[in-house]
Scaffold this active site. Structure first.
Site, PDB file in Angstrom:
ATOM      1  N   ASP A 134      52.047   2.880 -11.656  1.00 56.04           N
ATOM      2  CA  ASP A 134      51.247   3.103 -12.859  1.00 56.04           C
ATOM      3  C   ASP A 134      52.098   3.495 -14.068  1.00 56.04           C
ATOM      4  O   ASP A 134      53.313   3.674 -13.962  1.00 56.04           O
ATOM      5  CB  ASP A 134      50.167   4.149 -12.554  1.00 56.04           C
ATOM      6  N   GLY A 159      65.812   8.767  -7.362  1.00 56.72           N
ATOM      7  CA  GLY A 159      66.744   7.783  -6.834  1.00 56.72           C
ATOM      8  C   GLY A 159      67.901   8.493  -6.169  1.00 56.72           C
ATOM      9  O   GLY A 159      68.098   9.695  -6.359  1.00 56.72           O
ATOM     10  N   GLU A 182      56.560  14.670  -8.738  1.00 56.42           N
ATOM     11  CA  GLU A 182      57.988  14.357  -8.667  1.00 56.42           C
ATOM     12  C   GLU A 182      58.403  14.472  -7.206  1.00 56.42           C
ATOM     13  O   GLU A 182      58.179  15.518  -6.580  1.00 56.42           O
ATOM     14  CB  GLU A 182      58.763  15.365  -9.527  1.00 56.42           C
TER      15      GLU A 182
HETATM   16  C1  LIG Z   1      43.823  15.222  -4.126  1.00 55.21           C
HETATM   17  C2  LIG Z   1      42.549  14.717  -4.764  1.00 55.21           C
HETATM   18  C3  LIG Z   1      42.460  13.222  -4.548  1.00 55.21           C
HETATM   19  C4  LIG Z   1      41.336  15.420  -4.155  1.00 55.21           C
HETATM   20  O1  LIG Z   1      41.139  15.010  -2.811  1.00 55.21           O
HETATM   21  P1  LIG Z   1      39.806  15.455  -2.040  1.00 55.21           P
HETATM   22  O2  LIG Z   1      39.941  14.984  -0.634  1.00 55.21           O
HETATM   23  O3  LIG Z   1      38.610  15.023  -2.810  1.00 55.21           O
HETATM   24  O4  LIG Z   1      39.950  17.046  -2.112  1.00 55.21           O
HETATM   25  P2  LIG Z   1      38.769  18.131  -2.117  1.00 55.21           P
HETATM   26  O5  LIG Z   1      38.071  18.122  -3.428  1.00 55.21           O
HETATM   27  O6  LIG Z   1      37.940  17.966  -0.871  1.00 55.21           O
HETATM   28  O7  LIG Z   1      39.586  19.463  -2.039  1.00 55.21           O
HETATM   29  C5  LIG Z   1      40.160  19.976  -0.839  1.00 55.21           C
HETATM   30  C6  LIG Z   1      40.824  21.295  -1.189  1.00 55.21           C
HETATM   31  O8  LIG Z   1      41.973  21.018  -2.011  1.00 55.21           O
HETATM   32  C7  LIG Z   1      41.860  21.677  -3.274  1.00 55.21           C
HETATM   33  N1  LIG Z   1      42.320  20.732  -4.301  1.00 55.21           N
HETATM   34  C8  LIG Z   1      41.959  19.442  -4.425  1.00 55.21           C
HETATM   35  N2  LIG Z   1      42.614  18.892  -5.443  1.00 55.21           N
HETATM   36  C9  LIG Z   1      43.416  19.839  -5.962  1.00 55.21           C
HETATM   37  C10 LIG Z   1      44.311  19.865  -7.043  1.00 55.21           C
HETATM   38  N3  LIG Z   1      44.522  18.782  -7.789  1.00 55.21           N
HETATM   39  N4  LIG Z   1      44.969  21.011  -7.281  1.00 55.21           N
HETATM   40  C11 LIG Z   1      44.760  22.104  -6.524  1.00 55.21           C
HETATM   41  N5  LIG Z   1      43.896  22.139  -5.483  1.00 55.21           N
HETATM   42  C12 LIG Z   1      43.228  21.018  -5.223  1.00 55.21           C
HETATM   43  C13 LIG Z   1      40.383  21.955  -3.455  1.00 55.21           C
HETATM   44  O9  LIG Z   1      40.179  23.044  -4.328  1.00 55.21           O
HETATM   45  C14 LIG Z   1      39.964  22.242  -2.042  1.00 55.21           C
HETATM   46  O10 LIG Z   1      40.385  23.569  -1.725  1.00 55.21           O
HETATM   47  P3  LIG Z   1      39.510  24.534  -0.744  1.00 55.21           P
HETATM   48  O11 LIG Z   1      39.490  23.806   0.579  1.00 55.21           O
HETATM   49  O12 LIG Z   1      40.281  25.790  -0.743  1.00 55.21           O
HETATM   50  O13 LIG Z   1      38.172  24.620  -1.364  1.00 55.21           O
HETATM   51  C15 LIG Z   1      42.497  15.035  -6.302  1.00 55.21           C
HETATM   52  O14 LIG Z   1      42.605  16.428  -6.521  1.00 55.21           O
HETATM   53  C16 LIG Z   1      43.623  14.378  -7.076  1.00 55.21           C
HETATM   54  O15 LIG Z   1      44.713  14.893  -7.205  1.00 55.21           O
HETATM   55  N6  LIG Z   1      43.329  13.187  -7.609  1.00 55.21           N
HETATM   56  C17 LIG Z   1      44.342  12.374  -8.224  1.00 55.21           C
HETATM   57  C18 LIG Z   1      44.097  12.161  -9.700  1.00 55.21           C
HETATM   58  C19 LIG Z   1      45.159  11.261 -10.243  1.00 55.21           C
HETATM   59  O16 LIG Z   1      46.329  11.588 -10.194  1.00 55.21           O
HETATM   60  N7  LIG Z   1      44.745  10.060 -10.684  1.00 55.21           N
HETATM   61  C20 LIG Z   1      45.664   9.024 -11.066  1.00 55.21           C
HETATM   62  C21 LIG Z   1      45.781   8.910 -12.560  1.00 55.21           C
HETATM   63  S1  LIG Z   1      46.937   7.632 -13.000  1.00 55.21           S
END
Ligand SMILES: CC(C)(COP(=O)(O)OP(=O)(O)OC[C@H]1O[C@@H](n2cnc3c(N)ncnc32)[C@H](O)[C@@H]1OP(=O)(O)O)[C@@H](O)C(=O)NCCC(=O)NCCS
Length: 265
Positions: A134, A159, A182
Site C-alpha cells: 500500500d 532490508g 515497522e
Molecule cells: C487488529 C485489528 C484488525 C483489529 O482486529 P480484531 O480482531 O477486530 O480485534 P478486536 O477488536 O476483537 O480486539 C481484540 C483486542 O485487541 C485490542 N486491539 C485491537 N486493535 C487494537 C489496536 N489497534 N491497538 C491496541 N489494541 C487493539 C482490543 O482493544 C481488544 O482488547 P481486549 O481483548 O483487551 O478488549 C485493527 O485494530 C487494526 O489494526 N486494523 C488495521 C487498520 C489498518 O491498518 N488499515 C490499513 C490502512 S492502509
C-alpha cells in the site's frame, strides 16, 4: 539440489567475494545473478522442510553489484536519477499493477496479481502473488513477503544486506501488516498473523502472549497471532518499554476487518 549452473555460479560469487575481484568477468557473473533474481528464478531466502534458509551467495552478489557497477543516469520523461541499479520494468507482462509512482529496483521479483500502490521495493526483495503493497510502504532489500498479504500504508519492512549471513525480514503468506508498522532485523512473521496499526518489531522487541499468559521468544510472530502495540515493565520495574502483545488468534471478526476489497485490485 541446485542445478549445475547455480552451483557453479554460487562458487564463483564466493570466490569473487573472497578475492575482491573486480574484472569484467566478475561483473558479468554478478549481473547474471541479478537477472535470475529479477526473473524470480532464485531467491535470497527460501523455506525448505518448514525452515527458512538464507542463500548467502545471492546476498553477496547483490553487495558486489554495488562495488562493481558505476552509477548511471536514469530517466523517465523529465525526471532524472543517478544510481547503480536500474528500475524494474515489464509490469504489464508480469501481471502486476503498479500505480504511479511505485518504484521497484531491478533484482526484486514481483509475482503476478500483486498491486503496488505508490511504494518502494528494493533489490533482492520478493513479493508473493495477490499481495498489496500500500501507499508509501517500503520493502527493504532482500525482504521476503508472501502471498495474499496486505502491507498497509506507510509500513516499513526492513532490508538487510550485511552481515551476509543475516536473515532478511520474512513475512509469510496471508499476513496483514497494519498501517505504519515497522518490522526489521530479520523478524519472521508467520502465516496469517495480524499486526495492528503501529506495531514496531525488531529482534529485541519483547513479545507477550496475553491470550496464553506467557512471554514468547523475540523475533518471531506466531502464525495467526493478532498483535497490538503495548508496553511491558523493564526487569527492575522502573519503567516500561514498547512491546508487542498477542491479544488473540485470528477469528472471523479479524478476517472481516483486514480483508481487502477485491475492487481495489
Ligand atoms: C487488529 C485489528 C484488525 C483489529 O482486529 P480484531 O480482531 O477486530 O480485534 P478486536 O477488536 O476483537 O480486539 C481484540 C483486542 O485487541 C485490542 N486491539 C485491537 N486493535 C487494537 C489496536 N489497534 N491497538 C491496541 N489494541 C487493539 C482490543 O482493544 C481488544 O482488547 P481486549 O481483548 O483487551 O478488549 C485493527 O485494530 C487494526 O489494526 N486494523 C488495521 C487498520 C489498518 O491498518 N488499515 C490499513 C490502512 S492502509
Amino acid at each position: 539440489m541446485p542445478s549445475p549452473e547455480l552451483a557453479g555460479l554460487a562458487a564463483s560469487i564466493d570466490r569473487i567475494w573472497d578475492a575482491g575481484e573486480t574484472s569484467d568477468h566478475a561483473r558479468a557473473l554478478v549481473e547474471r545473478v541479478l537477472t535470475l533474481l529479477d526473473r524470480g528464478e532464485i531467491r535470497v531466502a527460501e523455506k525448505t522442510g518448514g525452515t527458512w534458509t538464507v542463500n548467502e551467495w545471492i546476498k553477496k552478489a547483490v553487495l558486489l553489484h554495488f562495488r562493481l557497477s558505476p552509477a548511471q543516469t536514469l530517466r523517465a520523461g523529465d525526471l532524472e536519477w543517478h544510481d547503480k541499479i536500474p528500475l524494474k520494468t515489464g509490469f504489464e507482462a508480469a501481471g502486476v499493477r503498479a500505480v504511479p509512482v511505485a518504484t521497484v529496483r531491478r533484482g526484486a521479483f514481483i509475482e503476478p496479481g500483486v498491486v503496488l500502490m505508490p511504494s518502494f521495493v528494493n533489490i533482492g526483495a520478493r513479493i508473493g502473488e495477490g499481495t498489496m503493497i500500500d501507499t508509501w510502504a517500503t520493502v527493504g532489500s532482500c525482504a521476503q513477503v508472501g502471498r495474499r498479504c496486505h502491507v498497509s500504508g506507510g509500513v516499513g519492512i526492513g532490508g538487510v544486506l550485511e552481515p551476509v549471513q543475516a536473515r532478511p525480514v520474512i513475512i509469510e503468506d496471508d499476513v496483514f501488516v497494519g498501517a505504519r508498522c515497522e518490522v526489521a532485523e530479520g523478524v519472521l512473521v508467520e502465516e496469517g498473523a495480524v499486526l495492528a496499526m503501529g506495531c514496531f518489531v525488531g529482534a529485541s522487541t519483547k513479545i507477550f502472549d496475553a491470550e496464553r499468559g506467557c512471554a514468547l521468544e523475540p523475533g518471531r510472530i506466531p502464525a495467526r497471532a493478532v498483535c497490538v502495540p503495548g508496553t511491558l515493565p523493564a526487569g527492575d520495574g522502573t519503567h516500561g518499554t514498547c512491546a508487542i502483545i498477542v491479544k488473540k488468534r485470528r477469528d472471523a471478526k479479524t478476517d472481516a476487518r483486514t480483508a481487502l476489497n477485491e475492487l481495489l485490485r
